[in-house]
Write an enzyme that holds these catalytic residues in place. Structure first.
Site, short mmCIF file in Angstrom:
data_model
loop_
_atom_site.label_atom_id
_atom_site.label_comp_id
_atom_site.label_asym_id
_atom_site.label_seq_id
_atom_site.Cartn_x
_atom_site.Cartn_y
_atom_site.Cartn_z
N TYR A 52 0.82 -1.21 0.00
CA TYR A 52 0.00 0.00 0.00
C TYR A 52 0.86 1.27 0.00
O TYR A 52 0.40 2.33 -0.38
CB TYR A 52 -0.95 0.02 1.21
CG TYR A 52 -2.00 -1.06 1.20
CD1 TYR A 52 -2.12 -1.94 0.13
CD2 TYR A 52 -2.89 -1.22 2.26
CE1 TYR A 52 -3.07 -2.94 0.11
CE2 TYR A 52 -3.85 -2.21 2.25
CZ TYR A 52 -3.93 -3.08 1.17
OH TYR A 52 -4.88 -4.06 1.16
N LYS A 56 3.50 -15.40 2.21
CA LYS A 56 3.42 -16.15 0.94
C LYS A 56 4.86 -16.46 0.54
O LYS A 56 5.32 -16.11 -0.56
CB LYS A 56 2.67 -15.29 -0.10
CG LYS A 56 2.29 -16.02 -1.35
CD LYS A 56 1.19 -17.04 -1.17
CE LYS A 56 0.91 -17.78 -2.47
NZ LYS A 56 0.12 -19.01 -2.29
N ASP A 110 -3.07 -18.06 1.56
CA ASP A 110 -4.25 -18.72 0.97
C ASP A 110 -4.79 -19.79 1.92
O ASP A 110 -6.00 -19.91 2.12
CB ASP A 110 -3.92 -19.31 -0.41
CG ASP A 110 -2.57 -20.01 -0.46
OD1 ASP A 110 -1.75 -19.81 0.46
OD2 ASP A 110 -2.33 -20.78 -1.41
N ASP A 123 -5.13 -6.66 6.01
CA ASP A 123 -6.33 -5.93 5.63
C ASP A 123 -7.45 -6.94 5.31
O ASP A 123 -8.58 -6.84 5.79
CB ASP A 123 -6.00 -5.08 4.39
CG ASP A 123 -7.10 -4.08 4.06
OD1 ASP A 123 -8.05 -3.96 4.84
OD2 ASP A 123 -7.00 -3.44 3.00
N ASP A 128 -10.63 -8.47 8.13
CA ASP A 128 -12.06 -8.36 7.78
C ASP A 128 -12.72 -9.73 7.76
O ASP A 128 -13.85 -9.89 8.22
CB ASP A 128 -12.25 -7.68 6.42
CG ASP A 128 -12.45 -6.18 6.56
OD1 ASP A 128 -12.32 -5.68 7.70
OD2 ASP A 128 -12.72 -5.51 5.56
#
Ligand code: ATP
Length: 361
Positions: free
Chosen positions: A142, A192, A224, A248, A252
């Protein structure tokens, strides 16, 4: 002890839920003999109206002088047409940057009394769920190098870069391990590393920091798989440590498995003790001013403040227990209402939790 607390109620339901958290703060003060000195400040839409900007310099200065910041929520339709940097939400980004808060902590808890609100099957959540997602907040994709590539004869392209320094990983890892020490002492680092070089560095650094916390069990999981495991077997997690972008998404996802946005607190921390505590929900203009909002996310945010900024672990436990007891007795605000439960407004819910604090402990 004396503590200075900045109180930034903000907009919409922010002032209503913050008022109840403040009542709980007073009850905790009486119970433990602490003095909490409250300093009111403006942020978001109300600051735009009063001072012409979403984060007045005076608010930031006030927060820097305090031991912790309690924030309600910002935003609303009144300010929706303003340009991005003048919108209420810019106040939130500004305060996080201004206080150098690089760690975001979001618990996802399923309370016994609210199991039916979870979208997950009963057998999956039968033992309850208590997860803390620790997300890096100021680095990664980001904030990395990004741009558009326009070359003659080539299709238009764009890129974003995931960059983490070892130092950035080290400081967020320490936050996660410290938090785990106050919980069930298990950290799952999510990355990852089978594909990304930045994840391989992430993993190396986390392994190194783990040596300073021999009582904490560390395991690693690809993002994943973590996304799957959160809905397949969420009870396996205690602390999830992860990067800005993965955090992020996963925070959620973890929130949604609890099924109740009005119940979820958050903390943003930096390298010192100063932290910012706020519900994860927004200003909910649709129910503002009607005594309908659930104040529990704000009250639990106060609980996190006790734990992470003020080191009042006993007070934090007391707040959490009081919330649980009131839910167990069947009281509900509209957002978590179920058949046979007792409907309360914002103020009554706050009062019930305050009374519970006086009674127990
Ligand atoms: P933002 O973009 O600021 O997060 P949003 O509109 O996407 O705002 P919220 O403001 O969190 O999201 O609200 C979404 C809906 O959830 C609201 O319309 C409201 O009905 C409900 N809601 C949110 N917080 C609460 C709460 N504390 N108590 C009861 N209902 C809530």
């Amino acid at each position: 002890m004396k503590y200075d607390i900045a109180v930034l109620p903000g907009d919409g339901i922010g002032p209503e839920v913050t008022a109840q958290a403040v009542e709980i703060l007073k009850a905790v003060g009486r119970k433990f003999g602490h003095e909490f000195v409250l300093h009111q400040g403006k942020i978001g839409g109300c600051a735009i109206d009063a001072c012409g900007e979403p984060l007045p310099a005076a608010t930031l200065e006030l927060c820097k002088k305090c031991d912790a910041v309690l924030l309600g929520a910002v935003g609303g339709p009144k300010w929706d047409s303003l340009p991005g940097n003048m919108r209420p939400e810019a106040g939130l980004l500004g305060i996080r940057a201004g206080l150098e808060l690089f760690a975001n902590l979001r618990p996802a808890v399923i309370y016994n009394a609210l199991k039916s609100a979870s979208p997950l099957r009963g057998d999956i959540i039968k033992d309850g769920i208590d997860i803390l997602v620790v997300r890096e907040l100021t680095g990664g994709m980001y904030f990395g190098h990004k741009g558009r590539l326009r070359q003659e004869g080539m299709p238009e392209a764009a890129f974003d870069t995931e960059t983490y320094s070892a130092e950035e990983v080290e400081r967020i890892a320490r936050v996660a391990f410290e938090a785990a020490m106050k919980r069930s002492r298990r950290v799952t680092s999510v990355d990852k590393a089978n594909v990304l070089e930045s994840s391989r560095l992430w993993r190396e650094v986390v392994v190194r920091i783990a040596r300073d916390y021999p009582r904490v069990e560390l395991n690693h999981m690809y993002v994943d798989n973590a996304a799957m495991q959160l809905v397949r077997n969420p009870a396996q997690f205690d602390v999830i440590l992860t990067s800005n972008m993965f955090g992020d998404i996963l925070s959620d996802e973890a929130s949604m498995i609890t099924g109740s946005i009005g119940m979820l607190p958050s903390a943003s921390l930096g390298s010192g003790k100063l932290g910012l505590y706020e519900p994860i929900h927004g200003s909910a203009p649709d129910i503002a001013g009607q005594d309908k909002a659930n104040p529990i996310a704000a009250i639990l945010s106060l609980g996190m403040m006790m734990k992470y900024s003020l080191e009042l672990d006993q007070a934090a436990d007391l707040i959490e227990r009081a919330v649980k007891n009131v839910l167990d007795r069947g009281y509900r605000t509209g957002d978590i209402m179920s058949e046979g439960a007792r409907l309360t407004g914002t103020r009554e819910m706050g009062r019930l939790i305050g009374e519970e604090i006086e009674k127990i402990g």
